[in-house]
Write an enzyme that holds these catalytic residues in place. Structure first.
Site, mmCIF file in Angstrom:
data_model
loop_
_atom_site.group_PDB
_atom_site.id
_atom_site.type_symbol
_atom_site.label_atom_id
_atom_site.label_comp_id
_atom_site.label_asym_id
_atom_site.label_seq_id
_atom_site.Cartn_x
_atom_site.Cartn_y
_atom_site.Cartn_z
ATOM 1 N N ASP A 136 0.840 -1.200 0.000
ATOM 2 C CA ASP A 136 0.000 0.000 0.000
ATOM 3 C C ASP A 136 0.870 1.242 0.000
ATOM 4 O OD1 ASP A 136 -2.085 1.797 0.172
ATOM 5 O OD2 ASP A 136 -2.436 1.479 2.308
ATOM 6 N N ASP A 334 -2.020 6.423 -6.041
ATOM 7 C CA ASP A 334 -2.334 5.533 -4.920
ATOM 8 C C ASP A 334 -2.606 4.113 -5.408
ATOM 9 O OD1 ASP A 334 -2.832 4.840 -2.260
ATOM 10 O OD2 ASP A 334 -4.971 5.245 -2.451
#
Length: 450
Positions: A136, A334
């Site tokens: 992440d 992201d």
């Protein structure tokens, strides 16, 4: 009458064939395989081609047949998109708060783990114990579940047992690492003179335990004294992974910790479908050929996230009539957000232009936040207008067909208002090697890497 029907069918088939041929020859169109919409049962293991340099490990979609942790319980698209909206809203709120001198920047990560779709396999400890973890770019603190665990979710790997690792060491409460952890909002006090960490998520899930260091094995590279959370309790999690590997820009992230030894750069390639594989490379060498690059912008109050400047969008080779000022708030790159979120004015122009290029297909009902959808019933492939993202410095990224559509819908959504921060989600990043060259303040894109 039968001959007329056959003639009509022949004409339709010829028309469909001409569309596909047109798409293959014309860079303004792409062929989208309907087969990529339906989950495949077998792992295709398409050949990924990472750039040289650094430590490379395979990367898999969490629910695909290539995944080391297959799950029988796959959430619906609507459920995933609800979580995606939570994550996007949180990221935008965090940046808004950072611009207000009297506001407190929230420290909660802001999402459940439902939007995190990609896993890698690493080794923790000496001897190394295999652990499958999410990646992440929106997280800094890495963690795995550890023995003893008072409240753990089930996982496919054995729980990491620190007592069996010769290189494991918990941080004391007065250590520099513990002080830094508290400064970043993830400290959780002391227990038996050991530094405690906590990571909270917006949906109420959390992980807590001892902040520690141990040896991390990533492909062919061994990282000594890697700092991570040794989780002794998780709440509300139902995942099969052992934990999380944070690739954000904060001090605790894997990228920051290995900057001295491997260089402050990493890259990944997210595969086109859940039935194929990509890769993650840590310490990716800088200045490589084949990339189009744009500048990274950083916010000192929100150091985790990587910002880029999206300036324009092209559909079918034509640039949308949206002034660059609508993109001036910037966009976060992201890996954990699924869709790309745009200012409403930009999204409306994109949707209209895309629909104009899809007139041969009937419209379909929206799916959650996705409202530009089409009926592809009975078709094995369709032609769609090409979509390109134009970033600051003139970097043009021509999206893969699987980076334009999510199922039968356009994989973009609108923000609440035109002044909101944009987000470049993971669908649009598919098949590119995305290079985060943090040392040189650049993001690069290399097409057809996986």
């Amino acid at each position: 009458m039968a001959s007329v029907s056959k003639l009509l069918l022949l004409l339709l088939c010829s028309y469909c064939h001409s569309l596909v041929t047109h798409a293959e020859d014309d860079p303004n169109y792409k062929v989208f395989s309907i087969g990529s919409v339906v989950p495949e049962a077998n792992c295709s293991e398409t050949k990924a081609i990472p750039s040289p340099g650094g430590a490379t490990v395979p990367l898999h979609h969490r629910y695909g047949p290539c995944s080391p942790m297959p799950s029988k319980e796959i959430p619906t698209l609507e459920e995933v998109l609800r979580s995606d909206q939570l994550r996007a809203s949180y990221i935008q709120r965090k940046f808004t708060a950072s611009q207000q001198t009297d506001a407190t920047v929230p420290t909660t990560l802001g999402t459940s783990l439902d939007t995190l779709e990609y896993v890698i396999t690493v080794g923790i400890g000496s001897p190394a114990v295999t652990q499958n973890v999410f990646i992440d770019t929106g997280s800094d603190v890495s963690w795995v579940q550890c023995k003893p665990c008072s409240q753990c979710h089930s996982q496919v790997d054995p729980l990491f047992d620190p007592s069996k690792s010769s290189t494991y060491s918990p941080f004391s409460c007065g250590s520099a690492a513990c002080v830094q952890l508290g400064r970043e909002g993830n400290g959780n006090g002391c227990l038996s003179s050991r530094c405690q960490y906590i990571v909270k998520y917006l949906d109420g899930t959390s992980t807590t335990g001892t902040y520690s260091s141990d040896t991390l094995t990533l492909g062919s590279i061994v990282v000594k004294s890697f700092q991570f959370g040794c989780s002794h309790a998780t709440s509300g999690m139902t995942e099969k992974t052992a934990g999380m590997m944070g690739l954000g820009g904060g001090a605790q992230s894997l990228v920051s910790q290995t900057a001295g030894a491997l260089g402050k750069a990493f890259s990944y390639c997210l595969p086109p479908t859940s039935a194929s594989s990509g890769f993650l490379t840590l310490g990716a060498s800088s200045g490589r050929s084949g990339f189009v690059t744009t500048r990274i912008f950083r916010n000192s109050k929100v150091p985790t996230f990587y910002l880029v400047l999206l300036e324009a969008i092209r559909v079918g080779g034509k640039q949308l009539n949206v002034p660059p000022s609508f993109f001036s708030a910037g966009s976060v790159m992201d890996s954990g957000t699924i869709l790309t979120y745009l200012p409403p004015t930009a999204y409306s122009a994109l949707s209209s232009a895309f629909k104009a290029g899809m007139k041969q297909y009937p419209k379909a009902q929206p799916q959650g936040i996705l409202d530009t959808c089409f009926d592809f019933s009975g078709l094995s492939s369709v032609t769609i207008p090409a979509v390109s993202l134009v970033f600051g410095g003139g970097a043009v990224v021509n999206l893969d067909a699987n980076g334009i559509m999510l199922g039968n819908c356009l994989a973009f959504a609108a923000n609440d208002d035109d002044s909101s921060l944009g987000i470049i989600g993971n669908v649009q990043q598919r098949t590119f090697e995305v290079l985060y060259d943090v040392g040189r303040n650049a993001v690069g894109f290399r097409a057809r890497a996986c």
